[in-house]
Design a protein around this motif. Sequence first.
Motif, PDB file in Angstrom:
ATOM      1  N   PHE A   1       0.856  -1.184   0.000  1.00 50.11           N
ATOM      2  CA  PHE A   1       0.000   0.000   0.000  1.00 50.11           C
ATOM      3  C   PHE A   1       0.892   1.234   0.000  1.00 50.11           C
ATOM      4  O   PHE A   1       1.714   1.406   0.893  1.00 50.11           O
TER       5      PHE A   1
ATOM      6  N   GLN B   1     -13.758  -0.380  -3.968  1.00 51.19           N
ATOM      7  CA  GLN B   1     -15.047   0.223  -3.590  1.00 51.19           C
ATOM      8  C   GLN B   1     -15.179   1.654  -4.120  1.00 51.19           C
ATOM      9  O   GLN B   1     -15.385   2.592  -3.351  1.00 51.19           O
TER      10      GLN B   1
ATOM     11  N   CYS C   1      -3.773  -6.503  -2.097  1.00 56.25           N
ATOM     12  CA  CYS C   1      -3.936  -6.452  -0.631  1.00 56.25           C
ATOM     13  C   CYS C   1      -3.183  -7.590   0.054  1.00 56.25           C
ATOM     14  O   CYS C   1      -2.621  -7.398   1.130  1.00 56.25           O
TER      15      CYS C   1
ATOM     16  N   GLY D   1       0.922  -7.507   6.379  1.00 57.20           N
ATOM     17  CA  GLY D   1       0.533  -7.032   7.700  1.00 57.20           C
ATOM     18  C   GLY D   1      -0.311  -8.071   8.424  1.00 57.20           C
ATOM     19  O   GLY D   1      -0.265  -9.262   8.113  1.00 57.20           O
TER      20      GLY D   1
ATOM     21  N   VAL E   1      -3.663  -7.884   8.718  1.00 54.88           N
ATOM     22  CA  VAL E   1      -5.062  -7.865   8.297  1.00 54.88           C
ATOM     23  C   VAL E   1      -5.288  -8.748   7.070  1.00 54.88           C
ATOM     24  O   VAL E   1      -6.329  -9.379   6.934  1.00 54.88           O
ATOM     25  N   PHE E   2      -4.291  -8.798   6.194  1.00 53.29           N
ATOM     26  CA  PHE E   2      -4.462  -9.503   4.924  1.00 53.29           C
ATOM     27  C   PHE E   2      -3.621 -10.783   4.939  1.00 53.29           C
ATOM     28  O   PHE E   2      -2.401 -10.732   4.800  1.00 53.29           O
TER      29      PHE E   2
ATOM     30  N   PRO F   1     -12.364  -6.270   7.339  1.00 51.71           N
ATOM     31  CA  PRO F   1     -12.484  -4.839   7.609  1.00 51.71           C
ATOM     32  C   PRO F   1     -13.149  -4.125   6.433  1.00 51.71           C
ATOM     33  O   PRO F   1     -12.789  -4.346   5.270  1.00 51.71           O
ATOM     34  N   GLN F   2     -14.143  -3.318   6.725  1.00 52.04           N
ATOM     35  CA  GLN F   2     -14.796  -2.464   5.732  1.00 52.04           C
ATOM     36  C   GLN F   2     -15.310  -3.226   4.509  1.00 52.04           C
ATOM     37  O   GLN F   2     -15.367  -2.663   3.422  1.00 52.04           O
ATOM     38  N   GLN F   3     -15.625  -4.489   4.694  1.00 49.02           N
ATOM     39  CA  GLN F   3     -16.155  -5.313   3.584  1.00 49.02           C
ATOM     40  C   GLN F   3     -15.228  -5.308   2.374  1.00 49.02           C
ATOM     41  O   GLN F   3     -15.681  -5.434   1.221  1.00 49.02           O
ATOM     42  N   LEU F   4     -13.929  -5.176   2.626  1.00 46.76           N
ATOM     43  CA  LEU F   4     -12.989  -5.098   1.499  1.00 46.76           C
ATOM     44  C   LEU F   4     -13.013  -6.378   0.670  1.00 46.76           C
ATOM     45  O   LEU F   4     -12.963  -6.337  -0.559  1.00 46.76           O
TER      46      LEU F   4
ATOM     47  N   THR G   1     -16.718  -7.024  -1.134  1.00 50.72           N
ATOM     48  CA  THR G   1     -17.001  -6.289  -2.370  1.00 50.72           C
ATOM     49  C   THR G   1     -16.330  -6.946  -3.567  1.00 50.72           C
ATOM     50  O   THR G   1     -16.882  -6.962  -4.662  1.00 50.72           O
ATOM     51  N   VAL G   2     -15.116  -7.445  -3.365  1.00 46.22           N
ATOM     52  CA  VAL G   2     -14.427  -8.089  -4.484  1.00 46.22           C
ATOM     53  C   VAL G   2     -15.096  -9.431  -4.804  1.00 46.22           C
ATOM     54  O   VAL G   2     -15.393  -9.731  -5.967  1.00 46.22           O
TER      55      VAL G   2
END
Lengths: 347, 222
Positions: free
Chosen positions: A234, A267, B148, B157, B159-160, B187-190, B193-194
């Motif tokens: 990122f 998104q 990600c 990290g 989270v992924f 997190p945040q529907q990441l 959505t994909v």
Amino acid sequence: MTIFRLPATKVRHYLLATLTGILTGVIPLAQAELSEESRRILANMAPGAPAPVEGDFVHIPPTLDELQASALHPELKKVILRGHDIFTNTQQYRGQYVYNELNCDSCHLGAGRLPFSGPVWPAAVTLPDYRPKNDHVNNLEERIAGCFSYSMNGQPPAYGSDEMLALSSYIQWLAKGVPMYQPGASMYGRGYPRLADAAEQPDYHRGESIYQDRCSVCHGDDGAGLNTRGKVVFPALWGDESYNWGAGISRVFTLASFIRHNMPLGQPNTLSEQEAWDVAYYVNAQERPQDPRYTGDVRETRERYGETFHKHSLYGLEVEGRLLGDHDNAGNKDFLKPEALRSRSFD
Amino acid sequence: MSKRQTGLAILGACLLACSIGLAADPGVADPVQGQAAAAVCASCHQADGSGMNIPGAESWPRLAGLDATYLAKQIEDFKSGQRSSPTMQAFAQMLTDEQIPHVAAWFASLPAPSLSSAEPYSPELLERGRLLATEGDWDNYLVPCSSCHGPDNLGAGSVFPAIAGQHPAYIRDQLLNWQQGSRQNDPQQLMATVAARMSADDIQAVAAWLSTQPGTPEQKPE
């Protein structure tokens, strides 16, 4: 009125012309319609974005599969593929041309093909043209050099170099079939289309709160992004690893549009326009490497490039008690201004 | 107090402070303690954390080498019901809140095994999977997994998670769960959505390709 459908196979650009002239019965114009397939692709490429309207010039750039299947010379295909490789992995030139953690496709998503994400094909058909930012006529290579100098805080590959050839070949190929000098303003999804002015003045603290809620999971609480096993995952949004104060996206309206149309990743068009303005203000109110055009005085530099650039940035302004850009830090590079940034005149 | 006595007193105070610090800090995860507690996990995830691919039933993901913080969050989510799985909800209850970080640290410390891929995949399926995992399909706004999940899809990290070298049936089931809304702890529907934009074929392809990839950086041929 004559309406015909262009062969949908390979011709993937269309002009939704306003045909007022045809009402007079004098001008024998033919109008092409977007095929259902093209409308579907376009809607998928830009979820939540406004659909094209009458008068928009729509171009869906070719894919790498189409390149492979094309009749172009194998040597040219190699050069175009090399350009794609540089575009999507610009970090291979870290410390040579790139002095931060960005790739071309950090800002030009989808390898430069996506509408509303600074698609790069328009550059191939609108340049050479006069560019207010540096007040002279730029060609494609010089435009690319600008990206390296500002957005990548770096040193552009030499004009005429293999890297410049590869990048410009890739960009020109993406524009396949678009008429030369097609007016930029007519192009659907060109650049980062400016959002309507924010209803409320963009606000640092609202932006910070949205940033922490929606952006920090990837870009970090401190905007430093994430680097894993020596590779950028990122990108950094501020600090030495990010774009400098002269980058187009350091202007609040540019970043606001990028965010609204592209972030959070996957998104697009989910943050409200107000949220996009607020986050953009917050991110672009953080410190970053010096503008390569720095005169030694931040207020003077802001003034000198105010009309064409800095009136849209927070550079040289006091925000949250800090005068932004008031430093000699050029980031990771040991020079301020690359040689390639020079003026030109035909007087 | 002599100089020597003073020195000893300071040393003692330091040691005391350090040990208190260790005992009071729940963030210090101990793989050794975790190994003992992980005995309940072994019947499915195997003692070496390699898990098992079970097409047609609930697959057991490999845990070896995954990020400790990610693993701990998943166990906590199973325990709280935030992530639903009848099997895992029952097993997660067997771990105390104190044990969870230790167990996660234990599995994280294990080397990722090579998967023995029994399923023959067509070159076309694998190529589609590779494309989705590494370049994406932007005409369908499918961002590459690696944007990600990190370089070589080996995680980024806490989270992924790493998804390369994971069992294909597990990856497929999770993507379907996200699509159907039965998994929602991202997190945040990441991820949701994909996943929503993926076709059944896309899911099959990406699960297949990822399972053929090395699960650790060391295994990747240079």
